[in-house]
Scaffold this motif. Structure first.
Motif, PDB file in Angstrom:
ATOM      1  N   TRP A   1     -13.780 -29.444  -2.007  1.00 18.71           N
ATOM      2  CA  TRP A   1     -14.845 -28.974  -2.896  1.00 18.71           C
ATOM      3  C   TRP A   1     -14.411 -27.734  -3.659  1.00 18.71           C
ATOM      4  CZ3 TRP A   1     -17.840 -24.431  -2.958  1.00 18.71           C
ATOM      5  CH2 TRP A   1     -18.901 -24.459  -3.869  1.00 18.71           C
ATOM      6  N   LEU A   2     -13.712 -26.837  -2.972  1.00 19.29           N
ATOM      7  CA  LEU A   2     -13.229 -25.626  -3.628  1.00 19.29           C
ATOM      8  C   LEU A   2     -12.210 -25.958  -4.716  1.00 19.29           C
ATOM      9  CD1 LEU A   2     -13.501 -22.542  -3.515  1.00 19.29           C
ATOM     10  CD2 LEU A   2     -11.595 -22.512  -1.888  1.00 19.29           C
ATOM     11  N   ASN A   3     -11.327 -26.910  -4.442  1.00 25.29           N
ATOM     12  CA  ASN A   3     -10.361 -27.348  -5.455  1.00 25.29           C
ATOM     13  C   ASN A   3     -11.063 -27.956  -6.663  1.00 25.29           C
ATOM     14  OD1 ASN A   3      -8.249 -26.509  -3.860  1.00 25.29           O
ATOM     15  ND2 ASN A   3      -7.798 -28.533  -3.040  1.00 25.29           N
ATOM     16  N   ALA A   4     -12.111 -28.730  -6.407  1.00 20.81           N
ATOM     17  CA  ALA A   4     -12.869 -29.331  -7.514  1.00 20.81           C
ATOM     18  C   ALA A   4     -13.501 -28.250  -8.387  1.00 20.81           C
ATOM     19  CB  ALA A   4     -13.946 -30.264  -6.957  1.00 20.81           C
ATOM     20  N   LEU A   5     -13.984 -27.208  -7.742  1.00 25.80           N
ATOM     21  CA  LEU A   5     -14.586 -26.108  -8.500  1.00 25.80           C
ATOM     22  C   LEU A   5     -13.525 -25.378  -9.322  1.00 25.80           C
ATOM     23  CD1 LEU A   5     -17.428 -24.835  -8.760  1.00 25.80           C
ATOM     24  CD2 LEU A   5     -16.758 -23.204  -6.996  1.00 25.80           C
ATOM     25  N   GLN A   6     -12.373 -25.160  -8.737  1.00 25.13           N
ATOM     26  CA  GLN A   6     -11.318 -24.410  -9.417  1.00 25.13           C
ATOM     27  C   GLN A   6     -10.698 -25.209 -10.560  1.00 25.13           C
ATOM     28  OE1 GLN A   6      -8.441 -22.924  -6.621  1.00 25.13           O
ATOM     29  NE2 GLN A   6      -9.939 -21.747  -5.460  1.00 25.13           N
ATOM     30  N   MET A   7     -10.692 -26.548 -10.471  1.00 28.61           N
ATOM     31  CA  MET A   7     -10.035 -27.333 -11.509  1.00 28.61           C
ATOM     32  C   MET A   7     -10.768 -27.256 -12.843  1.00 28.61           C
ATOM     33  SD  MET A   7     -10.945 -31.328 -10.747  1.00 28.61           S
ATOM     34  CE  MET A   7     -12.628 -31.967 -11.002  1.00 28.61           C
ATOM     35  N   THR A   8     -12.030 -26.831 -12.822  1.00 30.30           N
ATOM     36  CA  THR A   8     -12.799 -26.744 -14.065  1.00 30.30           C
ATOM     37  C   THR A   8     -12.631 -25.408 -14.773  1.00 30.30           C
ATOM     38  OG1 THR A   8     -14.767 -25.836 -12.950  1.00 30.30           O
ATOM     39  CG2 THR A   8     -14.566 -28.238 -13.033  1.00 30.30           C
ATOM     40  N   ILE A   9     -12.048 -24.416 -14.086  1.00 26.30           N
ATOM     41  CA  ILE A   9     -12.076 -23.050 -14.608  1.00 26.30           C
ATOM     42  C   ILE A   9     -11.228 -22.893 -15.864  1.00 26.30           C
ATOM     43  CG2 ILE A   9     -11.502 -20.660 -14.092  1.00 26.30           C
ATOM     44  CD1 ILE A   9     -12.207 -21.209 -11.186  1.00 26.30           C
ATOM     45  N   VAL A  10      -9.989 -23.420 -15.857  1.00 22.03           N
ATOM     46  CA  VAL A  10      -9.088 -23.200 -16.994  1.00 22.03           C
ATOM     47  C   VAL A  10      -9.657 -23.785 -18.289  1.00 22.03           C
ATOM     48  CG1 VAL A  10      -6.844 -23.800 -17.976  1.00 22.03           C
ATOM     49  CG2 VAL A  10      -6.992 -22.904 -15.645  1.00 22.03           C
ATOM     50  N   PRO A  11     -10.011 -25.094 -18.329  1.00 24.92           N
ATOM     51  CA  PRO A  11     -10.560 -25.610 -19.593  1.00 24.92           C
ATOM     52  C   PRO A  11     -11.881 -24.955 -19.987  1.00 24.92           C
ATOM     53  CG  PRO A  11     -10.750 -27.258 -17.847  1.00 24.92           C
ATOM     54  CD  PRO A  11      -9.890 -26.164 -17.323  1.00 24.92           C
ATOM     55  N   LEU A  12     -12.696 -24.577 -18.999  1.00 22.41           N
ATOM     56  CA  LEU A  12     -13.979 -23.956 -19.321  1.00 22.41           C
ATOM     57  C   LEU A  12     -13.785 -22.564 -19.898  1.00 22.41           C
ATOM     58  CD1 LEU A  12     -17.062 -24.098 -19.264  1.00 22.41           C
ATOM     59  CD2 LEU A  12     -17.000 -23.168 -16.951  1.00 22.41           C
ATOM     60  N   VAL A  13     -12.902 -21.764 -19.302  1.00 25.49           N
ATOM     61  CA  VAL A  13     -12.668 -20.405 -19.795  1.00 25.49           C
ATOM     62  C   VAL A  13     -12.121 -20.440 -21.214  1.00 25.49           C
ATOM     63  CG1 VAL A  13     -11.215 -18.362 -19.506  1.00 25.49           C
ATOM     64  CG2 VAL A  13     -12.422 -19.313 -17.543  1.00 25.49           C
ATOM     65  N   VAL A  14     -11.149 -21.322 -21.475  1.00 27.37           N
ATOM     66  CA  VAL A  14     -10.565 -21.421 -22.814  1.00 27.37           C
ATOM     67  C   VAL A  14     -11.626 -21.829 -23.828  1.00 27.37           C
ATOM     68  CG1 VAL A  14      -8.920 -22.693 -24.248  1.00 27.37           C
ATOM     69  CG2 VAL A  14      -8.236 -21.890 -21.979  1.00 27.37           C
ATOM     70  N   ALA A  15     -12.409 -22.858 -23.502  1.00 28.23           N
ATOM     71  CA  ALA A  15     -13.439 -23.330 -24.433  1.00 28.23           C
ATOM     72  C   ALA A  15     -14.521 -22.279 -24.657  1.00 28.23           C
ATOM     73  CB  ALA A  15     -14.063 -24.626 -23.908  1.00 28.23           C
ATOM     74  N   LEU A  16     -14.913 -21.582 -23.589  1.00 24.46           N
ATOM     75  CA  LEU A  16     -15.952 -20.552 -23.722  1.00 24.46           C
ATOM     76  C   LEU A  16     -15.476 -19.391 -24.584  1.00 24.46           C
ATOM     77  CD1 LEU A  16     -17.364 -20.380 -20.082  1.00 24.46           C
ATOM     78  CD2 LEU A  16     -18.616 -21.081 -22.116  1.00 24.46           C
ATOM     79  N   LEU A  17     -14.236 -18.961 -24.387  1.00 24.54           N
ATOM     80  CA  LEU A  17     -13.730 -17.849 -25.178  1.00 24.54           C
ATOM     81  C   LEU A  17     -13.640 -18.207 -26.654  1.00 24.54           C
ATOM     82  CD1 LEU A  17     -10.929 -16.291 -22.943  1.00 24.54           C
ATOM     83  CD2 LEU A  17     -12.942 -15.133 -23.848  1.00 24.54           C
ATOM     84  N   ILE A  18     -13.129 -19.376 -26.952  1.00 22.41           N
ATOM     85  CA  ILE A  18     -12.961 -19.771 -28.350  1.00 22.41           C
ATOM     86  C   ILE A  18     -14.315 -19.925 -29.031  1.00 22.41           C
ATOM     87  CG2 ILE A  18     -12.161 -21.632 -29.873  1.00 22.41           C
ATOM     88  CD1 ILE A  18      -9.809 -22.003 -27.949  1.00 22.41           C
ATOM     89  N   THR A  19     -15.250 -20.611 -28.391  1.00 21.28           N
ATOM     90  CA  THR A  19     -16.575 -20.779 -29.007  1.00 21.28           C
ATOM     91  C   THR A  19     -17.347 -19.468 -29.006  1.00 21.28           C
ATOM     92  OG1 THR A  19     -17.464 -21.518 -26.853  1.00 21.28           O
ATOM     93  CG2 THR A  19     -16.725 -23.219 -28.389  1.00 21.28           C
ATOM     94  N   GLY A  20     -17.152 -18.623 -27.961  1.00 19.07           N
ATOM     95  CA  GLY A  20     -17.850 -17.344 -27.925  1.00 19.07           C
ATOM     96  C   GLY A  20     -17.393 -16.400 -29.016  1.00 19.07           C
TER      97      GLY A  20
END
Length: 420
Positions: free
Chosen positions: A43-62
């Protein structure tokens, strides 16, 4: 039952079950851990696998949204400049306050050691390289490799450069890119929602192992963590009062009275957006023109979280000290910058989502493990109330300050009102 409540209950039940198992069936602890530990790790790995694409997308759109808002007018530009300065000062305050609070009321040594031994996959990331190597490594030679290695600072630099470069291309291309990264962001949020939906299972497994290995000290350690992070957030929140008094030149009692209804809504809903009508009314009571509050308050709700950098950085520092990661002034400076930048991209997200996406890059930047976030997210409810309360207070304080320096300024406090 809300998602946060389900996860919190899973944490409590898991800790109690683990403590009871160690106390009354000690011989079966190893067998239970062999089953629970892979579940918690998955479960922890599943949570961590989303961080990189989410952070990149959030920064660019933000960054794209912030740049667009800044171009909307002079008032919006001034507001955004003030927000960025406050966000950075918020992060700096965490670098000072968190070690200070932990020096005054340290985490019990036995509990800290037991929790370090019990946490799944919570090894140190490694020592921070010398300054020269660190600066050279900030600019990634291979952004794909940086993503694979969770080199968040390099990813943040690349994302910021990419986002600012987007503002220089043709409008059609810029619109297409923003739409693409918005779609990536929204898709990852759906994935995270799925992962958090099964969060009680993962958190229960993590808590069961921690309870079995760390015993009752786990409860005391979590309470200590909550109080420390909340204390940092409250300290930053209280800075709204001098900002309103000296920046907005308004009587303290007038600000307290005007902010109280919005604070009540913030505590009860844990939502800055839900507090917006009360904030608009409070700004009017302080004499802020609608032409100002109608721009600054919605903008603040959309892109400004004053307590975010402080509390996110405080969590990362807490974990680093907990796992005995050395923190030099240079490391703390890097962490403050990363905390400021990630907070710009994590606004308007649910608390459990922004908790992971905003803190993981900061923790990685200062060499702290990310794995404890999977457990600590379960006790985010109380700190999240402090976050929202402080955000609302700062939204009103910055609005009255901007109104004081705008073309249609509010009447200045005089006489008794100025010293109330």
């Amino acid at each position: 039952m809300s998602q946060a409540t389900r996860i919190l209950l899973a944490l409590i039940v898991g800790l109690i079950a683990g403590i009871a198992l160690a106390a009354f069936a000690h011989g079966s602890v190893d067998g239970v851990v062999l089953v629970a530990q892979p579940i918690g790790t998955a479960w922890l790995n599943a949570l961590q696998m989303t961080i990189v694409p989410l952070v990149v997308a959030l920064l660019i759109t933000g960054v794209a949204a912030t740049a667009e808002a800044a171009q909307a007018g002079r008032l919006a530009g001034r507001a955004i400049a003030m927000y960025v300065v406050i966000l950075f000062l918020s992060a700096v305050s965490a670098a000072i306050l968190t070690p200070l609070f932990l020096e005054i009321v340290p985490l019990p040594v036995d509990s800290a050691a037991a929790l370090r031994a019990a946490m799944i996959g919570a090894e140190k990331i490694g020592p921070i390289p010398p300054l020269g190597e660190f600066i050279a490594a900030v600019i990634p030679s291979n952004v794909v490799k940086a993503a694979a290695e969770n080199a968040f600072l390099s990813l943040i630099i690349f994302s910021l450069i990419f986002a600012f470069a987007m503002s220089r291309v043709a409008a059609t291309s810029r619109t297409l890119l923003v739409a693409f990264f918005t779609a990536v962001r929204d898709t990852m949020l759906v994935v995270i929602d799925w992962i958090l939906w099964i969060g009680p299972v993962g958190v229960f497994a993590l808590a069961l192992v921690v309870g079995a290995k760390a015993g009752t000290g786990a409860f005391g350690a979590l309470i200590h963590y909550i109080l420390t992070i909340a204390a940092v957030g409250l300290t930053v929140s209280l800075c709204a009062y001098p900002l309103a008094v000296f920046g907005g030149r308004i009587g303290i009692s007038r600000y307290i009275k005007a902010a109280l209804p919005a604070q009540a809504v913030a505590v009860s809903t844990q939502s800055s957006l839900a507090s917006l009508p009360a904030m608009v009314e409070g700004a009017s009571e302080m004499g802020v023109p609608v032409t100002t509050s109608g721009v600054t308050l919605p903008l603040a709700v959309a892109i400004f979280r004053a307590t975010g950098p402080a509390m996110n950085f405080a969590v990362a520092i807490y974990i680093a000290i907990w796992f005995q990661v050395p923190l030099s002034p240079a490391t703390l400076a890097v962490g403050a910058i990363v905390a400021t930048l990630t907070s710009l991209g994590s606004v308007s997200l649910p608390g459990t989502v922004s908790y992971v996406s905003a803190i993981a890059p900061v923790a990685s930047a200062i060499g702290a493990p990310v794995a404890p976030l999977g457990l600590l997210v379960a006790v985010e409810t109380i700190p999240d109330i402090v976050r929202t309360l402080g955000n609302v207070m700062m939204d009103l304080a910055t609005t009255v300050t901007l109104a004081r320096r705008g073309p249609a300024s509010i009447p200045e406090a005089t006489g008794a009102e100025a010293i109330e």
